[in-house]
Design an enzyme around this catalytic site. Structure first.
Site, PDB file in Angstrom:
ATOM      1  N   GLY A 110     113.292 110.805 134.402  1.00 31.35           N
ATOM      2  CA  GLY A 110     113.533 109.883 132.735  1.00 31.35           C
ATOM      3  C   GLY A 110     112.161 109.897 131.222  1.00 31.35           C
ATOM      4  O   GLY A 110     112.297 111.152 131.442  1.00 31.35           O
ATOM      5  N   LEU A 111     112.812 109.237 131.302  1.00 30.02           N
ATOM      6  CA  LEU A 111     111.792 109.053 129.753  1.00 30.02           C
ATOM      7  C   LEU A 111     111.953 110.316 128.698  1.00 30.02           C
ATOM      8  O   LEU A 111     111.032 111.385 127.968  1.00 30.02           O
ATOM      9  CB  LEU A 111     110.619 109.597 130.166  1.00 30.02           C
ATOM     10  CG  LEU A 111     109.436 108.190 130.519  1.00 30.02           C
ATOM     11  CD1 LEU A 111     108.260 107.820 130.874  1.00 30.02           C
ATOM     12  CD2 LEU A 111     110.516 106.872 129.561  1.00 30.02           C
ATOM     13  N   CYS A 112     113.192 111.119 128.831  1.00 34.28           N
ATOM     14  CA  CYS A 112     113.420 111.527 127.150  1.00 34.28           C
ATOM     15  C   CYS A 112     115.051 111.432 127.053  1.00 34.28           C
ATOM     16  O   CYS A 112     115.748 112.142 126.806  1.00 34.28           O
ATOM     17  CB  CYS A 112     113.268 113.440 127.862  1.00 34.28           C
ATOM     18  SG  CYS A 112     114.742 113.095 129.950  1.00 34.28           S
ATOM     19  N   GLY A 113     114.560 110.248 126.061  1.00 32.48           N
ATOM     20  CA  GLY A 113     115.426 109.796 125.327  1.00 32.48           C
ATOM     21  C   GLY A 113     117.279 109.998 126.076  1.00 32.48           C
ATOM     22  O   GLY A 113     117.192 109.570 127.241  1.00 32.48           O
TER      23      GLY A 113
END
Lengths: 133, 284
Positions: free
Chosen positions: B86-89
């Site tokens: 994750g951590l990609c908007g």
């Protein structure tokens, strides 16, 4: 040889390998070697494992090709290759290893062996090794 | 009002977080460049492949081939490509949202071929049947992965275990824009490119059917490979943008915290002075 040229484009899934004007091309077609000169009739054929030979700026270039397709149309050749290598790009050690592996696999005759795949791997490796020699 | 010490602590922890997001941004920027290069250099092949495919299909007319067989879509497979992490908007959720929407409107038996941990986790939790899963593919997309996925779906399609196969992934438009797309893989349809001009080909071997039989699997393989590459490039650029935004908002937070800290300190000093002044006045 006449000065007429034709466009040759060689692409692999990863990148465009070659794109320029050439005079002749010899390719390993599915039914035998094919020589393509400018103004060749439209043609489509799968390619076998083998060598591509063509001239570029007075140099004769030889590349190994591990299968793919060739389309010829309006003096434009498109080669959609699975993999191509110039002779100086061939990794001899890797090809040797692949050859050994394939030979071993074919010799062992394991019940789950994909014979076709092993044979193809062997032929690709041999093609690369032969080209270097 | 928060105490001076609390404010100092919060500024420090926000600063640490900013360091992390900054580093992640730098990492994904480097990865993005590589992934972007890969997707751009793969496009010429994909384009020519579509062109050749379209022209061959036009030249060969109606050919019977197992991969072209149109059946009643009772069993539909979806290949859903997301990132592993994750951590990609909104990158993953956009793809999953589109996939979930599509699945809701699909009648019949649905199978999922999940590529990427996020897709697998979501559809597993949602209770869909996951036929194959490919997770942890890494940052370097290999053609052999596409070949493997392709041979699996082709086998199942030929065995009539699937009646239709679709692929859903996020297309890399540019660094800021990734667009989820839904593409039909099977039954194979000839692309429109190159259809207009009918060329009289010589086929070697002398039957369009055999050429098509060789060409079709390569064509599908490439479509999947393209999807994997586009998704990877999109993931990295989405992560880079997301990290850039978080770095920026960390800066904003630090600024406003610093302001309140200064105010608090000033207030403390002012009250100290007035205490001293008050004390001195009381002595007179």
């Amino acid at each position: 040889m006449s000065d007429k040229t034709q466009r040759l484009e060689i692409v692999t899934p990863e990148k465009k390998v070659f794109s320029d004007n050439i005079r002749y091309l010899i390719a390993p077609g599915a039914e035998g070697e094919l020589g393509i000169l400018p103004e060749h009739a439209a043609l489509i054929t799968p390619l076998k494992i083998g060598l591509l030979k063509f001239d570029h700026d007075e140099n004769r270039i030889i590349m190994t090709v591990s299968g793919g397709f060739m389309e010829v149309r309006d003096s434009k050749i498109t080669i959609l290759a699975t993999a191509v290598e110039r002779l100086d790009e061939i990794d001899v050690a890797r090809a040797e290893a692949a050859k050994m592996r394939a030979e071993q696999r074919l010799a062992e005759k394991a019940p789950d062996l994909d014979v076709l795949r092993a044979e193809l791997a062997l032929r690709r490796a041999l093609n690369r090794l032969n080209a270097v020699q | 009002m928060a105490s001076l010490r609390d404010l100092r602590r919060r500024i420090k922890s926000t600063g640490n977080m900013q360091k992390i997001t900054k580093a992640m941004k730098a990492v994904s920027a480097a990865k993005m460049r590589k992934a972007q290069e890969a997707v751009l250099s793969a496009r010429p092949y994909a384009k020519r492949m579509r062109g050749v495919m379209g022209r061959v299909a036009a030249a060969s007319g109606s050919v019977n081939h197992p991969l072209l067989a149109v059946r009643e879509p009772n069993k539909v497979a979806y290949i859903v490509i997301t990132a592993d992490r994750g951590l990609c908007g909104g990158f993953n959720s956009n793809v999953i949202k589109m996939a979930a929407q599509t699945l809701k409107n699909t009648s019949g038996e649905i199978s999922i071929i999940a590529v990427g941990r996020k897709a697998r986790d979501f559809f597993k939790k949602a209770g869909y049947k996951i036929d194959m899963e490919y997770v942890g593919l890494g940052d370097d997309i290999k053609y052999s992965t596409a070949r493997e996925i392709n041979s699996n779906i082709v086998n199942k399609y030929s065995a009539e275990e699937y009646d239709a196969v679709y692929i859903i992934y996020s297309q890399f438009v540019n660094v800021l824009v990734q667009k989820p797309v839904l593409i039909k893989l099977l039954p194979a349809e000839a692309p429109e490119e190159g259809q207009a001009k009918q060329v009289n080909y010589i086929f070697e071997p002398d039957s369009p059917k055999e050429v098509l039989a060789e060409l079709l699997p390569r064509y599908l393989e490439n479509a999947i490979y393209q999807g994997l590459l586009e998704s990877k490039a999109g993931e990295q650029s989405a992560r880079m943008t997301a990290m850039e935004n978080s770095t920026k908002s960390a800066s904003d937070i630090i600024d406003s915290l610093t302001l309140s800290m200064n105010r608090a300190r000033q207030a403390a000093i002012t009250s100290e002075i007035s205490e001293i002044v008050g004390g001195a006045a009381a002595l007179e």
